[in-house]
Design a protein around this motif. Structure first.
Motif, PDB file in Angstrom:
ATOM      1  N   PHE A 243      -7.195  28.359 -17.849  1.00 56.51           N
ATOM      2  CA  PHE A 243      -7.514  27.814 -16.531  1.00 56.51           C
ATOM      3  C   PHE A 243      -9.015  27.595 -16.488  1.00 56.51           C
ATOM      4  CE2 PHE A 243      -3.642  29.412 -14.175  1.00 56.51           C
ATOM      5  CZ  PHE A 243      -3.310  28.174 -13.649  1.00 56.51           C
ATOM      6  N   GLU A 244      -9.414  26.354 -16.315  1.00 61.25           N
ATOM      7  CA  GLU A 244     -10.839  26.037 -16.217  1.00 61.25           C
ATOM      8  C   GLU A 244     -11.142  25.662 -14.774  1.00 61.25           C
ATOM      9  OE1 GLU A 244     -10.821  22.825 -19.029  1.00 61.25           O
ATOM     10  OE2 GLU A 244     -11.155  24.177 -20.707  1.00 61.25           O
TER      11      GLU A 244
ATOM     12  N   GLY B 108     -14.183  25.761  -6.459  1.00 61.04           N
ATOM     13  CA  GLY B 108     -13.783  26.985  -5.770  1.00 61.04           C
ATOM     14  C   GLY B 108     -13.486  28.140  -6.711  1.00 61.04           C
ATOM     15  N   ASP B 109     -13.213  29.297  -6.118  1.00 66.94           N
ATOM     16  CA  ASP B 109     -12.897  30.506  -6.874  1.00 66.94           C
ATOM     17  C   ASP B 109     -11.409  30.552  -7.181  1.00 66.94           C
ATOM     18  OD1 ASP B 109     -15.525  31.455  -6.816  1.00 66.94           O
ATOM     19  OD2 ASP B 109     -15.220  32.391  -4.855  1.00 66.94           O
TER      20      ASP B 109
ATOM     21  N   GLY C 246      -7.512  26.053  -1.471  1.00 65.39           N
ATOM     22  CA  GLY C 246      -8.276  24.837  -1.715  1.00 65.39           C
ATOM     23  C   GLY C 246      -8.937  24.750  -3.074  1.00 65.39           C
ATOM     24  N   SER C 247      -8.908  25.830  -3.848  1.00 59.09           N
ATOM     25  CA  SER C 247      -9.549  25.798  -5.162  1.00 59.09           C
ATOM     26  C   SER C 247      -8.754  24.917  -6.119  1.00 59.09           C
ATOM     27  CB  SER C 247      -9.695  27.208  -5.729  1.00 59.09           C
ATOM     28  OG  SER C 247      -8.432  27.807  -5.928  1.00 59.09           O
TER      29      SER C 247
ATOM     30  N   ALA D 166      -2.926  19.613 -16.645  1.00 61.93           N
ATOM     31  CA  ALA D 166      -2.822  19.175 -15.265  1.00 61.93           C
ATOM     32  C   ALA D 166      -3.853  19.889 -14.410  1.00 61.93           C
ATOM     33  CB  ALA D 166      -1.414  19.463 -14.742  1.00 61.93           C
ATOM     34  N   THR D 167      -4.078  19.335 -13.229  1.00 62.88           N
ATOM     35  CA  THR D 167      -4.940  19.968 -12.243  1.00 62.88           C
ATOM     36  C   THR D 167      -4.060  20.755 -11.281  1.00 62.88           C
ATOM     37  OG1 THR D 167      -6.544  18.190 -12.394  1.00 62.88           O
ATOM     38  CG2 THR D 167      -6.640  19.561 -10.428  1.00 62.88           C
ATOM     39  N   TYR D 168      -4.438  21.991 -11.041  1.00 66.55           N
ATOM     40  CA  TYR D 168      -3.721  22.874 -10.126  1.00 66.55           C
ATOM     41  C   TYR D 168      -4.604  23.100  -8.910  1.00 66.55           C
ATOM     42  CZ  TYR D 168      -0.222  24.143 -13.617  1.00 66.55           C
ATOM     43  OH  TYR D 168       0.811  24.117 -14.515  1.00 66.55           O
TER      44      TYR D 168
END
Length: 151
Positions: free
Chosen positions: A37-38, A42-43, A48-49, A63-65
């Motif tokens: 996970f990069e 946000g944290d 919202g991160s 993918a973007t999470y």
């Protein structure tokens, strides 16, 4: 839509389980070494991160999470990229134990990758989910005293 789901029962309070699901240092103790996970924004695991997930073994950007829901009993992430869908982490007390649910609902947008995922990929994901949850249980149940949040 593919759906994969695993559960584990852990002899630990929900607050401790939550810390292990959200604190980056604690998360690193039990998450798969094959998954990275990069942070993008946000944290980790905060509302919202955004994070980029990539699979080391396949060298896939992935993918973007994005964390779209977050409270003291669940985290819901929306997935967008080579696969799209949702990932749910939910935990709740059951006597002196905490039940942890990990559910992923996704579809693979790339036709070539879809063939792989529908076959061997699903087995890999299911095994990886099981190993992660078992590792989480072993770490938490192996500790003799409550863990404090790390800075």
């Amino acid at each position: 839509m593919l759906v994969q789901e695993q559960f584990v029962s852990i002899k630990a309070p929900p607050a401790t389980v939550e810390r292990y699901l959200t604190d980056p240092q604690l998360l690193a103790e039990w998450r798969s070494p094959l998954v990275v996970f990069e942070p993008i924004e946000g944290d980790l695991m905060t509302l919202g991160s955004k994070h980029k997930l990539r699979l080391k073994s396949l060298a896939l950007a992935g993918a973007t999470y994005m964390v779209t829901e977050r409270d003291s009993s669940h985290i819901l992430l929306t997935i967008d990229g080579l696969w799209r869908g949702q990932e749910l982490w939910r935990w709740f007390a059951d006597g002196d134990r905490t039940i942890v649910q990990h559910r992923v609902e996704y579809e693979v947008t790339d036709p070539g990758l879809r063939v792989f995922v529908a076959g061997i990929g699903q087995l890999f994901v299911s095994l990886d989910m099981r190993v992660e949850l078992d590792r989480l249980r072993m770490i938490l149940e192996g500790r003799s005293q409550p863990v404090t949040a790390r800075s």
